[in-house]
Design an enzyme around this catalytic site. Structure first.
Site, mmCIF file in Angstrom:
data_model
loop_
_atom_site.group_PDB
_atom_site.id
_atom_site.type_symbol
_atom_site.label_atom_id
_atom_site.label_comp_id
_atom_site.label_asym_id
_atom_site.label_seq_id
_atom_site.Cartn_x
_atom_site.Cartn_y
_atom_site.Cartn_z
ATOM 1 N N ASP A 9 0.906 -1.110 0.189
ATOM 2 C CA ASP A 9 -0.084 -0.084 0.060
ATOM 3 C C ASP A 9 0.900 1.353 0.030
ATOM 4 O O ASP A 9 1.591 1.566 0.981
ATOM 5 C CB ASP A 9 -0.853 0.052 1.242
ATOM 6 C CG ASP A 9 -1.980 1.104 1.486
ATOM 7 O OD1 ASP A 9 -1.692 2.110 0.471
ATOM 8 O OD2 ASP A 9 -2.621 1.251 2.251
ATOM 9 N N ASP A 105 -3.184 2.461 -5.810
ATOM 10 C CA ASP A 105 -1.824 2.261 -5.015
ATOM 11 C C ASP A 105 -1.760 1.275 -4.309
ATOM 12 O O ASP A 105 -0.918 1.149 -3.309
ATOM 13 C CB ASP A 105 -1.679 3.877 -4.183
ATOM 14 C CG ASP A 105 -2.750 3.822 -3.062
ATOM 15 O OD1 ASP A 105 -3.907 3.296 -3.188
ATOM 16 O OD2 ASP A 105 -2.432 4.359 -2.109
ATOM 17 N N GLU A 106 -2.580 0.006 -4.346
ATOM 18 C CA GLU A 106 -2.577 -0.958 -3.461
ATOM 19 C C GLU A 106 -2.651 -2.426 -4.505
ATOM 20 O O GLU A 106 -3.275 -2.338 -5.621
ATOM 21 C CB GLU A 106 -3.684 -1.131 -2.614
ATOM 22 C CG GLU A 106 -3.871 -0.288 -1.507
ATOM 23 C CD GLU A 106 -5.094 -0.232 -0.721
ATOM 24 O OE1 GLU A 106 -5.782 -1.285 -0.510
ATOM 25 O OE2 GLU A 106 -5.583 0.983 -0.260
HETATM 26 MG MG LIG Z 1 -2.328 3.812 0.263
#
Ligand SMILES: [Mg+2]
Length: 401
Positions: A9, A105-106
């Site tokens: 993350d 973003d993960e």
């Molecule tokens: Mg994040």
């Protein structure tokens, strides 16, 4: 044998990407927002400094400034986030071909089959991936290592920024069970309230509550959440290429300022139609129905849809259909807070042959030309970034002629 799952993350992703261009601002409270000039602009992301002042995502610039008068506001750049997201996922793919992006973003990585190639210690590999990403992009991430996806995700949440947390069969009760149920994936406000009314406050409470009781309270979700809490969740990491084709492709936007008048509405719709069509071309699907949802400032939604004459993944076809729907359903002087365009009834590109009749020949030639043009645009964008060419403005120019 247990699987080895990693969840990565990125830390304050949008804000961190923007700060790459403003290293001097790194130690100041910084937030990214749609329109820094407008008091009513919405905060999209913030760095640790802004977080310390209580600045929150989705509040207005005006609310954030009240808590933190020295807040620095930077405009957002979607194309940069997409660029870095691709770059980071490509780094992950050096470690396994099983990478499943969960959001921009993960991602989850399944290292079960490849761990031995990288020394055999999952925590060390996670630390190495964090170092690699930092060295090649300047961005930091938090990683969780576990034996299933949900615990891996909770691991990446456990310590931020720039850290690795291992959630093992031995420690998950100590680390995760004391946390409130709201910390669990997909536990919303309503479920949290229902559970609290029945004395279920922590993840540990949830893990030891009778499954049948949870199903009575929350339906099927009750059983799912119980499996999340007790560590028996076992869904696979599925890379994008193996995921089933989407049933619909939509994109919506809440505008920083309400739109009024045909011109504003059309330009709002143009950006959305462009991204919907681009996504359709990416997945190789054409739509036969376009749906538009219009939200007014009082949060009332109206929803209209229309069947197209022929299946399409051309921006201009989708934009024209959307505009026709808006025209038919809306008064031009009435303000619009949010718009959503959704392409529905999708067909694989190859199956979407048009029924040709004599009168449609011209139309189908025209469409073939547009398809070629927009494919070329996708190519340019892939090479030079999303904002290299704007079909939305091209489509607007066409309209005025
Ligand atoms: Mg994040």
């Amino acid at each position: 044998m247990d699987r080895v799952i990693l969840h990565c993350d990125m830390n304050s992703f949008y804000a961190s990407v923007e700060l790459l261009d403003h290293p001097d601002l790194r130690d100041r409270p910084v937030a990214v927002c749609g329109d820094p000039e407008s008091r009513h602009g919405v905060i999209l992301a913030k760095n640790e400094g802004a977080k310390a002042f209580g600045v929150r995502t989705a509040e207005t610039v005006w609310q954030a400034r009240r808590k933190c008068p020295e807040l620095v506001l930077l405009p957002s750049h979607r194309e940069k986030y997409v660029y870095y997201s691709k770059k980071i996922n490509a780094i992950y793919e050096r470690y396994t071909d099983l990478v499943e992006p969960f959001s921009i973003d993960e991602s989850w990585l399944d290292l079960t089959g490849s761990l031995h190639l990288f020394g055999g210690d999952a925590k060390q590999v996670a630390d190495e991936i964090r170092k690699r990403v930092r060295a090649e992009t300047g961005l930091t991430l938090s990683a969780g290592v576990s034996f299933n996806k949900v615990f891996a995700k909770m691991g990446s949440d456990y310590k931020k920024p720039d850290a690795t947390t291992v959630i093992s069969r031995e420690n998950f009760r100590d680390l995760l069970w004391p946390l409130p149920v709201s910390a669990l994936l997909f536990v919303g406000r309503a479920a949290e309230r229902t559970l609290a009314e029945h004395g279920v406050h922590t993840i540990g409470d949830l893990a030891v509550t009778d499954r049948a009781v949870l199903m009575r309270l929350l339906g099927k979700a009750g059983a799912t959440l119980r499996a999340y809490a007790d560590g028996s969740e076992h869904s696979p990491v599925v890379p994008l290429r193996d995921q089933p084709p989407p049933k619909s492709v939509g994109n919506g936007c809440t505008f920083p300022q309400n739109l009024t008048g045909w011109e504003e509405l059309r330009s709002g719709a143009a950006g959305l139609a462009d991204s919907v069509a681009e996504r359709l071309r990416q997945v190789g699907m054409k739509c036969t129905t376009v749906q538009v949802t219009i939200r007014d400032p009082q949060f009332r939604d109206i929803c209209r849809q229309r069947r197209l004459e022929a299946p399409t993944f051309v921006t201009r076809d989708i934009l024209e259909a959307a505009c026709a729907l808006i025209h038919a359903a809306w008064r031009p002087d009435a303000p619009v807070r949010a718009l959503t365009i959704t392409a529905q009834n999708l067909l694989p590109e190859g199956e979407a042959a048009e029924q040709l009749d004599l009168f449609a020949v011209n139309a189908s030639q025209r469409r073939a030309k547009l398809e070629k043009l927009e494919r070329a645009v996708d190519g340019v964008r892939q090479k030079y970034g999303h904002d290299a060419l704007s079909l939305a403005s091209a489509a607007r120019g066409e309209e005025k002629r």
